[in-house]
Design an enzyme around this catalytic site. Structure first.
Site, PDB file in Angstrom:
ATOM      1  N   LEU B  64       0.356  -1.070  -0.512  1.00 57.47           N
ATOM      2  CA  LEU B  64      -0.142  -0.175  -0.413  1.00 57.47           C
ATOM      3  C   LEU B  64       1.036   1.110  -0.005  1.00 57.47           C
ATOM      4  O   LEU B  64       0.735   2.682  -0.307  1.00 57.47           O
ATOM      5  CB  LEU B  64      -1.038  -0.055   1.280  1.00 57.47           C
ATOM      6  CG  LEU B  64      -1.416  -1.116   1.557  1.00 57.47           C
ATOM      7  CD1 LEU B  64      -2.437  -1.288   2.745  1.00 57.47           C
ATOM      8  CD2 LEU B  64      -3.107  -1.597   0.300  1.00 57.47           C
ATOM      9  N   ARG B  65       1.932   1.040   0.095  1.00 54.15           N
ATOM     10  CA  ARG B  65       3.282   1.869   0.083  1.00 54.15           C
ATOM     11  C   ARG B  65       2.843   3.335   1.168  1.00 54.15           C
ATOM     12  O   ARG B  65       3.530   4.273   0.841  1.00 54.15           O
ATOM     13  CB  ARG B  65       3.492   3.010  -1.488  1.00 54.15           C
ATOM     14  CG  ARG B  65       3.741   2.434  -2.950  1.00 54.15           C
ATOM     15  CD  ARG B  65       4.859   1.087  -2.442  1.00 54.15           C
ATOM     16  NE  ARG B  65       5.011   1.030  -3.311  1.00 54.15           N
ATOM     17  CZ  ARG B  65       5.967  -0.419  -3.891  1.00 54.15           C
ATOM     18  NH1 ARG B  65       7.131  -0.387  -3.046  1.00 54.15           N
ATOM     19  NH2 ARG B  65       6.530  -0.652  -4.680  1.00 54.15           N
ATOM     20  N   HIS B 180       9.841 -15.262   2.075  1.00 48.94           N
ATOM     21  CA  HIS B 180      10.763 -15.297   0.381  1.00 48.94           C
ATOM     22  C   HIS B 180      11.754 -15.913   0.388  1.00 48.94           C
ATOM     23  O   HIS B 180      12.922 -15.665   0.965  1.00 48.94           O
ATOM     24  CB  HIS B 180      10.748 -13.400   0.378  1.00 48.94           C
ATOM     25  CG  HIS B 180       9.520 -12.734   0.357  1.00 48.94           C
ATOM     26  ND1 HIS B 180       8.895 -12.364  -0.911  1.00 48.94           N
ATOM     27  CD2 HIS B 180       8.585 -13.045   1.048  1.00 48.94           C
ATOM     28  CE1 HIS B 180       7.620 -11.760  -0.252  1.00 48.94           C
ATOM     29  NE2 HIS B 180       7.837 -11.749   0.724  1.00 48.94           N
ATOM     30  N   ASP B 306       0.274  -9.799  -5.761  1.00 48.70           N
ATOM     31  CA  ASP B 306       1.649  -9.077  -5.705  1.00 48.70           C
ATOM     32  C   ASP B 306       1.628  -7.950  -6.400  1.00 48.70           C
ATOM     33  O   ASP B 306       2.155  -6.977  -7.044  1.00 48.70           O
ATOM     34  CB  ASP B 306       2.647  -9.879  -6.388  1.00 48.70           C
ATOM     35  CG  ASP B 306       4.071  -9.666  -5.904  1.00 48.70           C
ATOM     36  OD1 ASP B 306       3.893  -9.414  -4.856  1.00 48.70           O
ATOM     37  OD2 ASP B 306       4.803  -9.826  -6.528  1.00 48.70           O
TER      38      ASP B 306
END
Lengths: 321, 438
Positions: B64-65, B180, B306
């Site tokens: 969402l930054r 990840h 993503d």
């Protein structure tokens, strides 16, 4: 695979930009070589100029240090009577935080006609060509590890001077292919010009993955790699490569891959030795070979001017037409 | 308010529903699917004829930054994009600025999301402080603040001892670890898949081994610690096979893939096209096909968007200097429908990978139309086509390789807790065709 064809070639099939050899037709490469042939004599005249690009402004836009390439581009432009501006961006705007795009906009505002670009990032020349005003031509003076097309053409020019027929040649490219834009452009140029056998020779750490798909064979043993070749292209080994995990030392590299007089004997008796420079004596090449009768390294430099004149004249000409 | 969604093809994989039927919503919750509850009186009837009705989609990863990079996007702009994409629950990874390693950041995100009111936002807390891979983050506090799991985002934990302890501690807190898998040394300065195309372009490559070596290391530690683990965004066929094997041995692992990795390969980058610059990188056709196969076999159980919105400045650079990522929330549904048209999955299976399966991974009560759950619903037209454009995307990020291209499948309305949070404004230009029934 998708390739960039239209970006370099305009609607009339002429060279608009010169970014990479990949995807250019053979006839165009031959035309560059032929045009260069015509310009070759100019350096020997008392007045070393032709008025082809009079009134044009060419900017040497170097984001990475270079002496030889920048100088020969500058000489080429001046012999075509263009005005030349040398910008070493590394030491100017980029350091002040200006983006590449802003730098370009500013130069466009100064009504320049051609950019010769060198940049440390692969694809930078493509990026610039995609983003400049349509009247500007972009010539790639080397981008990252990707391409150095004028170097490849001057090598092809040098080979043609000595060998004539590309169709019967065996060429070995020796050294750090992984980091070499020269090697990549050279492979495309030689394959396009019809060279049937191009070998890349080097340790596994310096040969990039899947390079065979560019139409070359891979050799990790220099004795096998040099056997019966007509042309040997030695690549420069950057000293920083020896600090990481790629190579243990310069001495060991020279022992394994250095071009010595004994190894040169494995090639054909009339084989020529080339190097894009600057050379590391005692690292990739023995001084006896570099300075010997088979070396054409200095000829490459002077051919560089004629070839770059040809490329500049052709791209500028595409704008006129 | 009571809502009656009528005559839609209702696909609710968690309950084995795939039929043209009705959905009844009461007090913001699902009241019934099929037959109306006794005494139900609708305040509004929505005609969903020829449309598909599914649970609201659940996205395992959408950036969402905010906080920290609101020049790229904000919680308000991206939850609006989520609603437009049919997504009602999304999971925010901890790589915000500051990192989600304190309850204060979690609270800030929850508050802003609640104020925007377009989607449920859940957070993954950091596994290590500032994602540096050195000191464990306060996982228990993060869990109390509402984090649904912990992750080190794309920052790989280089120190194996720290990773082992992080897994042990996460298990102590009963938190799922979202990993990840990328070996930082092998990935190096790489910016695309290592192979013939990176060689041709002279772009530094990320070898497949960067992923498989990390997966192998992490699986061994998962076996030792018993930590419940989810592998995020697989990119190679071999990694998918490694995880399949681990699952066969009973390890508590799940995995997802981004929807883009089911379509694109490194081929797309051939002209230095930075629209395809993502992490992990798009790999070979063999890898894409391997990921597709693993998805079909259920070895990869979830697909995510993503979503990674970027501003123009981050994109207008030579390839290696661009920031990776695709703005993907709003094109997720059309791409999933393309997988159905490609006959990789039937519609219920495709919907499951985007609703109930990711909800289970996140352990959130979403992704179903089970009576009693919050009425998060996505209603879409599988036939309607639209052109992805800067004006049609709600996201602040316009960075998508689909820009200017026509896609098929459009969200008509999204309900969040029974409230309408999105309704398509431009009506279909074509009369709707008959819906294909599988």
């Amino acid at each position: 695979m998708k390739r960039e064809r239209n970006l370099q070639i305009n609607a009339h099939g002429r060279l608009q930009h010169f970014l990479t050899i990949e995807g250019l037709p053979r006839e165009l490469l031959i035309e560059i070589l032929d045009r260069a042939e015509g310009f070759a004599g100019i350096g020997g005249r008392a007045v070393k100029k032709v008025p082809l690009l009079r009134g044009k402004t060419i900017v040497n836009l170097f984001f990475e240090p270079s002496t030889r390439t920048r100088t020969t581009f500058e000489l080429a432009a001046k012999r075509l009577s263009a005005d030349v501006l040398n910008l070493n961006i590394e030491s100017s705007s980029a350091k002040k935080g200006e983006t590449l795009l802003d730098t370009l906009r500013n130069l466009e505002a100064m009504h320049c006609d051609m950019f010769v670009v060198r940049h440390h990032l692969s694809g930078a020349a493509h990026f610039i060509a995609r983003n400049v005003a349509p009247h500007i031509s972009v010539i790639n003076g080397g981008d990252g590890r990707h391409a150095h097309p004028t170097q490849a053409m001057l090598d092809a020019y040098t080979i043609r001077r000595h060998k004539r027929d590309f169709m019967r040649l065996k060429v070995a490219i020796v050294g750090d292919v992984l980091h070499s834009r020269v090697a990549r452009s050279e492979i495309h140029a030689l394959k396009t010009l019809g060279v049937p056998e191009v070998r890349v020779v080097g340790p596994r750490t310096l040969i990039p993955a899947g390079v065979e798909e560019m139409g070359v064979s891979v050799c990790h043993d220099i004795e096998t790699g040099l056997k019966n070749v007509d042309v040997i292209v030695m690549l420069r080994l950057q000293t920083e490569r020896m600090r990481g995990a790629l190579l243990p030392s310069a001495a060991e590299y020279f022992r394994l891959y250095g071009l010595t007089p004994a190894r040169l004997k494995l090639a054909r008796s009339d084989a020529i030795v080339m190097h894009p420079g600057p050379i590391n004596r005692g690292v990739e090449i023995d001084s006896q070979v570099a300075d010997g009768g088979r070396s054409v390294i200095l000829q490459q430099v002077s051919h560089g001017i004629a070839v770059r004149m040809a490329v500049m004249a052709m791209t500028a000409g595409s704008q006129a037409g | 308010m009571n809502l009656h969604i009528k005559n839609g093809r209702v696909v609710d994989p968690a309950n084995g529903v795939d039929a043209v039927t009705d959905v009844y919503i009461s007090e913001g919750r699902i009241a019934a699917v099929g037959r109306a509850p006794r005494g139900f009186r609708a305040a509004e009837i929505i005609d969903a004829s020829k449309l598909i009705v599914t649970p609201g989609w659940v996205d395992l990863c959408a950036r969402l930054r905010e906080p920290g990079q609101d020049q790229k996007a904000t919680i308000a702009s991206e939850t609006m994009a989520a609603a437009a994409g049919g997504v009602t629950t999304l999971c925010c990874p901890p790589d915000t600025r500051p990192v989600i390693d304190t309850p204060a950041v979690v609270e800030l995100i929850h508050q802003r999301a609640a104020r925007a009111g377009r989607a449920r936002v859940v957070c993954l807390g950091a596994l290590t402080q500032e994602l540096k891979g050195e000191v464990l983050a306060g996982m228990h506090s993060l869990k109390r603040a509402g984090c649904v799991g912990v992750s080190n985002a794309r920052a790989s934990i280089v120190n194996t001892e720290v990773l082992r302890r992080a897994l042990e501690y996460a298990r102590t807190c009963d938190l799922t670890v979202f990993l990840h898998a990328e070996d930082a040394w092998l990935a190096g300065q790489g910016c695309m898949h290592e192979g013939p195309i990176s060689t041709r372009l002279g772009l530094p490559g990320i070898p497949e081994a960067a992923e498989t070596v990390a997966v192998a290391r992490e699986l061994l530690l998962i076996e030792d610690t018993g930590a419940r683990t989810h592998f995020c965004r697989l990119s190679s066929a071999r990694a998918a096979a490694q995880i399949a094997e681990a699952r066969q041995h009973g390890l508590p692992v799940t995995a997802d893939v981004s929807v883009q990795h089911l379509f694109y390969t490194d081929d797309e980058i051939a002209g230095f096209n930075s629209a395809y610059h993502v992490r992990p990188p798009f790999r070979s056709g063999r890898d894409r096909d391997g990921l597709r196969k693993a998805l079909r076999q259920g070895l990869i159980s979830a697909v995510c968007s993503d979503h990674e919105p970027q501003d123009q400045d981050a994109q207008r650079q030579p390839f290696a200097a661009t920031e990776p990522g695709i703005s993907a929330l709003e094109t997720w549904l059309p791409l999933m429908l393309r997988l159905v048209r490609d006959n990789l999955l039937d519609l219920p299976a495709a919907i499951a990978t985007c609703t109930v399966n990711p909800a289970r991974i996140l352990t959130v009560p979403a992704g179903t139309l089970t009576p009693g759950v919050a009425a998060d619903v996505c209603v879409f037209d599988p036939q309607e086509t639209w052109v992805v454009g800067e004006d049609t995307l709600q996201s602040a990020g316009k960075n998508t390789p689909l820009l200017g291209k026509q896609v098929q499948g459009r969200v008509r309305m999204t309900l969040l807790g029974g409230q309408l949070v999105h309704r398509a404004t431009i009506p279909s230009k074509r009369p709707p065709r008959r819906i294909r029934r599988s």
